[in-house]
Design a protein around this motif. Structure first.
Motif, PDB file in Angstrom:
ATOM      1  N   ARG A  43      -1.883  13.856   8.888  1.00  0.00           N
ATOM      2  CA  ARG A  43      -2.917  13.386   9.812  1.00  0.00           C
ATOM      3  C   ARG A  43      -3.896  12.460   9.089  1.00  0.00           C
ATOM      4  NH1 ARG A  43      -4.238  15.648  14.691  1.00  0.00           N
ATOM      5  NH2 ARG A  43      -5.710  14.345  15.826  1.00  0.00           N
ATOM      6  N   ARG A  44      -4.111  12.727   7.793  1.00  0.00           N
ATOM      7  CA  ARG A  44      -5.012  11.883   7.016  1.00  0.00           C
ATOM      8  C   ARG A  44      -4.434  10.475   6.869  1.00  0.00           C
ATOM      9  NH1 ARG A  44     -10.224  13.662   6.189  1.00  0.00           N
ATOM     10  NH2 ARG A  44     -11.188  12.601   4.403  1.00  0.00           N
ATOM     11  N   ILE A  45      -3.132  10.403   6.657  1.00  0.00           N
ATOM     12  CA  ILE A  45      -2.469   9.094   6.608  1.00  0.00           C
ATOM     13  C   ILE A  45      -2.597   8.396   7.958  1.00  0.00           C
ATOM     14  CG2 ILE A  45      -0.245   7.929   6.368  1.00  0.00           C
ATOM     15  CD1 ILE A  45       0.522  10.158   4.378  1.00  0.00           C
ATOM     16  N   ASP A  46      -2.421   9.163   9.021  1.00  0.00           N
ATOM     17  CA  ASP A  46      -2.545   8.608  10.371  1.00  0.00           C
ATOM     18  C   ASP A  46      -3.947   8.040  10.594  1.00  0.00           C
ATOM     19  OD1 ASP A  46      -1.382   8.645  13.320  1.00  0.00           O
ATOM     20  OD2 ASP A  46      -3.424   9.433  13.443  1.00  0.00           O
ATOM     21  N   ASP A  47      -4.979   8.778  10.170  1.00  0.00           N
ATOM     22  CA  ASP A  47      -6.354   8.289  10.285  1.00  0.00           C
ATOM     23  C   ASP A  47      -6.549   7.018   9.468  1.00  0.00           C
ATOM     24  OD1 ASP A  47      -7.334  10.273  11.997  1.00  0.00           O
ATOM     25  OD2 ASP A  47      -7.808  11.628  10.351  1.00  0.00           O
ATOM     26  N   ALA A  48      -5.945   6.996   8.270  1.00  0.00           N
ATOM     27  CA  ALA A  48      -6.088   5.830   7.398  1.00  0.00           C
ATOM     28  C   ALA A  48      -5.483   4.587   8.028  1.00  0.00           C
ATOM     29  CB  ALA A  48      -5.432   6.119   6.050  1.00  0.00           C
ATOM     30  N   VAL A  49      -4.329   4.733   8.659  1.00  0.00           N
ATOM     31  CA  VAL A  49      -3.697   3.590   9.315  1.00  0.00           C
ATOM     32  C   VAL A  49      -4.574   3.089  10.461  1.00  0.00           C
ATOM     33  CG1 VAL A  49      -1.706   2.814  10.656  1.00  0.00           C
ATOM     34  CG2 VAL A  49      -1.359   4.253   8.634  1.00  0.00           C
ATOM     35  N   GLY A  50      -5.118   4.007  11.242  1.00  0.00           N
ATOM     36  CA  GLY A  50      -6.024   3.604  12.320  1.00  0.00           C
ATOM     37  C   GLY A  50      -7.237   2.860  11.794  1.00  0.00           C
ATOM     38  N   ASP A  51      -7.756   3.315  10.660  1.00  0.00           N
ATOM     39  CA  ASP A  51      -8.903   2.688  10.007  1.00  0.00           C
ATOM     40  C   ASP A  51      -8.568   1.261   9.578  1.00  0.00           C
ATOM     41  OD1 ASP A  51     -11.288   2.262   8.650  1.00  0.00           O
ATOM     42  OD2 ASP A  51     -11.068   3.959   7.292  1.00  0.00           O
ATOM     43  N   LEU A  61       0.850  -1.187   0.000  1.00  0.00           N
ATOM     44  CA  LEU A  61       0.000   0.000   0.000  1.00  0.00           C
ATOM     45  C   LEU A  61       0.886   1.237   0.000  1.00  0.00           C
ATOM     46  CD1 LEU A  61      -2.685   1.502   0.244  1.00  0.00           C
ATOM     47  CD2 LEU A  61      -2.701   0.956   2.693  1.00  0.00           C
ATOM     48  N   ALA A  62       1.002   1.870  -1.168  1.00  0.00           N
ATOM     49  CA  ALA A  62       1.973   2.953  -1.357  1.00  0.00           C
ATOM     50  C   ALA A  62       1.255   4.282  -1.550  1.00  0.00           C
ATOM     51  CB  ALA A  62       2.859   2.649  -2.559  1.00  0.00           C
ATOM     52  N   TYR A  63       1.209   5.071  -0.484  1.00  0.00           N
ATOM     53  CA  TYR A  63       0.589   6.391  -0.573  1.00  0.00           C
ATOM     54  C   TYR A  63       1.480   7.361  -1.355  1.00  0.00           C
ATOM     55  CZ  TYR A  63      -2.838   4.914   2.913  1.00  0.00           C
ATOM     56  OH  TYR A  63      -3.855   4.267   3.569  1.00  0.00           O
ATOM     57  N   ASP A  64       0.850   8.323  -2.042  1.00  0.00           N
ATOM     58  CA  ASP A  64       1.601   9.347  -2.757  1.00  0.00           C
ATOM     59  C   ASP A  64       1.719  10.636  -1.939  1.00  0.00           C
ATOM     60  OD1 ASP A  64      -1.224   8.968  -3.512  1.00  0.00           O
ATOM     61  OD2 ASP A  64      -1.026  10.910  -4.485  1.00  0.00           O
ATOM     62  N   ALA A  65       1.178  10.644  -0.741  1.00  0.00           N
ATOM     63  CA  ALA A  65       1.275  11.788   0.166  1.00  0.00           C
ATOM     64  C   ALA A  65       2.337  11.474   1.228  1.00  0.00           C
ATOM     65  CB  ALA A  65      -0.082  12.036   0.834  1.00  0.00           C
ATOM     66  N   PRO A  66       2.899  12.525   1.857  1.00  0.00           N
ATOM     67  CA  PRO A  66       2.607  13.950   1.697  1.00  0.00           C
ATOM     68  C   PRO A  66       3.366  14.641   0.573  1.00  0.00           C
ATOM     69  CG  PRO A  66       4.212  13.675   3.449  1.00  0.00           C
ATOM     70  CD  PRO A  66       3.852  12.295   2.981  1.00  0.00           C
ATOM     71  N   LYS A  89      -0.475  24.151   7.413  1.00  0.00           N
ATOM     72  CA  LYS A  89      -1.742  23.535   7.784  1.00  0.00           C
ATOM     73  C   LYS A  89      -2.049  22.383   6.828  1.00  0.00           C
ATOM     74  CE  LYS A  89      -3.808  27.772   9.680  1.00  0.00           C
ATOM     75  NZ  LYS A  89      -4.944  28.720   9.582  1.00  0.00           N
ATOM     76  N   ARG A  90      -1.736  22.607   5.559  1.00  0.00           N
ATOM     77  CA  ARG A  90      -1.948  21.585   4.553  1.00  0.00           C
ATOM     78  C   ARG A  90      -1.039  20.369   4.800  1.00  0.00           C
ATOM     79  NH1 ARG A  90      -4.201  22.848  -0.476  1.00  0.00           N
ATOM     80  NH2 ARG A  90      -5.245  24.866  -0.534  1.00  0.00           N
ATOM     81  N   TYR A  91       0.219  20.616   5.067  1.00  0.00           N
ATOM     82  CA  TYR A  91       1.162  19.516   5.282  1.00  0.00           C
ATOM     83  C   TYR A  91       0.755  18.671   6.488  1.00  0.00           C
ATOM     84  CZ  TYR A  91       5.608  17.012   5.659  1.00  0.00           C
ATOM     85  OH  TYR A  91       6.567  16.032   5.716  1.00  0.00           O
TER      86      TYR A  91
END
Length: 690
Positions: free
Chosen positions: A305-313, A237-242, A298-300
């Motif tokens: 944080r979105r990646i962090d939420d995704a991992v928790g999910d 699972l390879a995210y393209d962010a941040p 704020k964007r960074y």
């Protein structure tokens, strides 16, 4: 009734040993193969995670010291292990990812430097290894290793041609710079491929971190409902962010997580996931929305944080499906933090959050800040909670680790080591080979936080090697004689005190200069100023007694490919004066020859091998000849190397397919001389010390 010992019962009650594993063992079944999820982020710095660095900033919180929060990743570290000394193989994404997947360091890799979109070699990799071990395999997110072609979508190294059963994501490297594929808000519309079909037309308002997560959950759920009981899975699972454009999600992360909450795949064109509504590029996480930070930061922080939420999910999903105890989850990044944001008139610097952590250097530097990765590992019941692993390792070690966990044979080509002993506390941990090389035409940023001598320093040709606690670094390399800067990165993580200037480190200096020549092979597509340097021979002492011929070990079995012998029981061993008598061994299996080749004069040496079967050969720790994956039996494979006069260690693996001869032929020549079979007078072994 099957007996369970008191000790085993105690381990079950304490939650240390999952009951499912105990049942399988008590019934005499084969060991359970764990599911594996490898989560890779893009340009996330060591210092971006709370547990590695941001929590320290929070404790010192001031207006001048902003910090990010990563509660789910911190919890993952609390329940598992964190690596404080794990390195990426290269300080930029394409070579780093290629080395990760193939288990081969940058000294032997085929993708190096800035070779974005170059096809990953058609050879063993994580997916082929685990697929061969009975796993279902899926790649989700950014690929960028497909190779160029004019006939889309028939890329030569499409993930489905490299061992993956399913692919969903961005194919090209640059596509990962845009996080809204349908709108193409800042970088233009992008293609999103599900296997060989572009489905981007139905992905309006899909933010890629959400999109990859929702699809990953969908795939895992479907797998568990159809094949889960009988077939483990491997997901890359390879995210393209941040990395790149710091775009924002459409809305807050859906509540709940797991099977019935969090991100969900709807499968409806135009509303493919449950966050594909509202306004794109608008949502700032409430922890950061009311700060006085510039919009870019704020964007960074929101992207991370979105990646962090995704991992928790995802972790909640594993719990809901009752497979968390038998799933290894790894979280890390591909290289150090970037200096780009790709936003109009919105500069970004990793200085703001100290994304490089307690180090100097960023992406494209072979300093600690460019190579040290924020790696977490979770395997409930097998990895102790809150474990901190300071043993040095590399991302290329994960292939060997997964082979070990899956009870599969590791390809001999891999130069990684299994990290299972240090993760589980069982067995002896083998030392990892820590090495990186890279070329980049820019400069290390002139950040005031960095050591003055390297602020704005040109990069050029670079190398990094670690031996014990000591790291050797070279920038702007002109030749193999250039000195290394040497740092004790345990006591001096910012690499401020150059021990290489100290006469006490002269021996280590020469050792490093020799080692970086002995562990790599030249690549014409990534030329180095030391490619034609003569590789030093080994130093022999008075205690070393040379004997003619090679030592050999035989490993009985049907292996399918040339594999590492480290975990195999040997069926026979002995010494031999050349390699030809291998034909006397009638059992099916693999023979491994080891010894020294005598080089009479300095110069370029050529080797050619042909085999009825398969073979693989190293000289020192560098690949010389690969006649394994895809090798046509009986054909000729060759390799060249520059050697100093003296004795050089060789290791030859031979996997025999039948008894027809000639079984194997190894020839050599020096300069413009004729090819000759290796003679007895060329081959030696060291007598064991008494």
């Amino acid at each position: 009734m099957h007996k369970i010992t008191f000790r085993t019962l105690l381990l079950i009650l304490c939650g240390i040993l999952p009951l499912s594993i105990v049942k399988a063992q008590s019934l005499g079944k084969k060991p359970v193969k764990p599911n594996i999820i490898f989560i890779l982020t893009d340009d996330l710095g060591y210092g971006d995670l709370g547990v590695f660095f941001q929590n320290q900033r929070k404790q010192q919180a001031t207006h001048q010291l902003p910090y990010q929060l990563t509660p789910n990743l911190d919890k993952m570290a609390e329940n598992g292990a964190r690596f404080t000394h794990q390195y990426s193989n290269a300080p930029v994404c394409a070579p780093s990812r290629a080395s990760l997947l193939t288990g081969v360091n940058q000294g032997n890799a085929s993708v190096r430097d800035n070779q974005f979109d170059k096809q990953i070699e058609n050879n063993h990799n994580m997916a082929t290894l685990l697929k061969g071990a009975g796993y279902a395999t899926a790649a989700v997110g950014k690929w960028g290793l497909q190779g160029e072609t004019k006939v889309i979508p028939n890329w030569p190294a499409h993930p489905l041609k490299r061992g993956f059963d399913n692919f969903f994501g961005y194919m090209r490297h640059a596509d990962g710079h845009e996080h809204y594929p349908f709108e193409g808000l800042y970088r233009g519309k992008k293609e999103v491929w599900e296997n060989y079909k572009d489905i981007a037309g139905g992905l309006s308002k899909c933010y890629t971190t959400d999109l990859w997560t929702a699809y990953a959950k969908k795939w895992i759920i479907e797998h568990e409902h159809t094949k889960g009981a009988d077939k483990p899975f491997f997901m890359f699972l390879a995210y393209d962010a941040p990395h790149a454009v710091l775009e924002l999600p459409t809305q807050q992360y859906p509540a709940g997580g797991g099977l019935n909450g969090g991100l969900q795949w709807t499968g409806k064109s135009g509303n493919m996931i449950n966050t594909a509504s509202g306004n794109i590029d608008t949502y700032v996480h409430p922890d950061y929305a009311n700060t006085t930070w510039p919009d870019t930061y704020k964007r960074y922080a929101t992207a991370n944080r979105r990646i962090d939420d995704a991992v928790g999910d995802l972790l909640k999903l594993l719990q809901d499906l009752k497979i968390s105890d038998n799933t290894i989850v790894i979280f890390t990044s591909d290289n150090g933090p970037s200096i780009e944001s790709y936003l109009p008139a919105a500069p970004y610097s990793p200085q703001f959050f100290g994304s490089y952590g307690p180090f100097d250097g960023i992406k494209r530097d072979v300093l600690e800040g460019g190579l040290r990765m924020p790696t977490l590992a979770l395997w409930p019941g097998r990895i102790s909670s809150g474990k901190v692993i300071a043993e040095p390792s590399m991302l290329s070690d994960w292939m060997a680790t997964f082979a070990d966990a899956a009870h599969a044979n590791l390809p001999a080509r891999s130069n990684g080591v299994s990290l299972l002993p240090v993760l589980t506390g069982k067995g002896r941990q083998e030392k990892s080979l820590i090495y990186s090389e890279y070329f980049e035409g820019g400069k290390t940023p002139a950040f005031k936080e960095f050591e003055a001598s390297r602020q704005g320093r040109k990069r050029g040709q670079m190398q990094m090697i670690r031996i014990g606690d000591l790291v050797g670094v070279r920038y702007q390399i002109k030749s193999e004689t250039d000195d290394f800067e040497i740092y004790d990165v345990v006591k001096d993580p910012k690499e401020t005190n150059n021990l290489g200037l100290n006469n006490n480190y002269k021996v280590l200096q020469e050792q490093m200069k020799a080692k970086v020549l002995q562990l790599r092979k030249a690549d014409k597509e990534a030329p180095r100023p030391y490619d034609k340097a003569l590789i030093p021979a080994i130093a022999l002492t008075k205690q070393n007694k040379l004997l003619p011929g090679l030592s050999w070990k035989f490993f009985k079995g049907s292996f399918g490919s040339v594999v590492s012998e480290k975990k195999l029981p040997e069926s026979g061993k002995g010494t031999i004066k050349n390699i030809l008598p291998v034909g006397r061994i009638t059992d099916k299996g693999m023979t491994v020859y080891e010894g020294l080749i005598k080089v009479a004069a300095d110069g370029e040496y050529h080797f050619a091998l042909s085999a009825t079967g398969r073979a693989y050969m190293r000289i020192h720790e560098a690949e010389l000849i690969d006649a394994d994956f895809g090798y046509q039996s009986g054909s000729r494979e060759a390799g060249s190397v520059y050697l100093k006069a003296g004795y050089h260690p060789i290791k030859l693996y031979y996997l025999k397919e039948n008894d027809k001869g000639p079984l194997i032929s190894l020839k050599s020549k020096y300069g413009n001389t004729d090819w000759q079979e290796l003679k007895v007078s060329d081959l030696y072994r060291l007598s064991p010390l008494k």
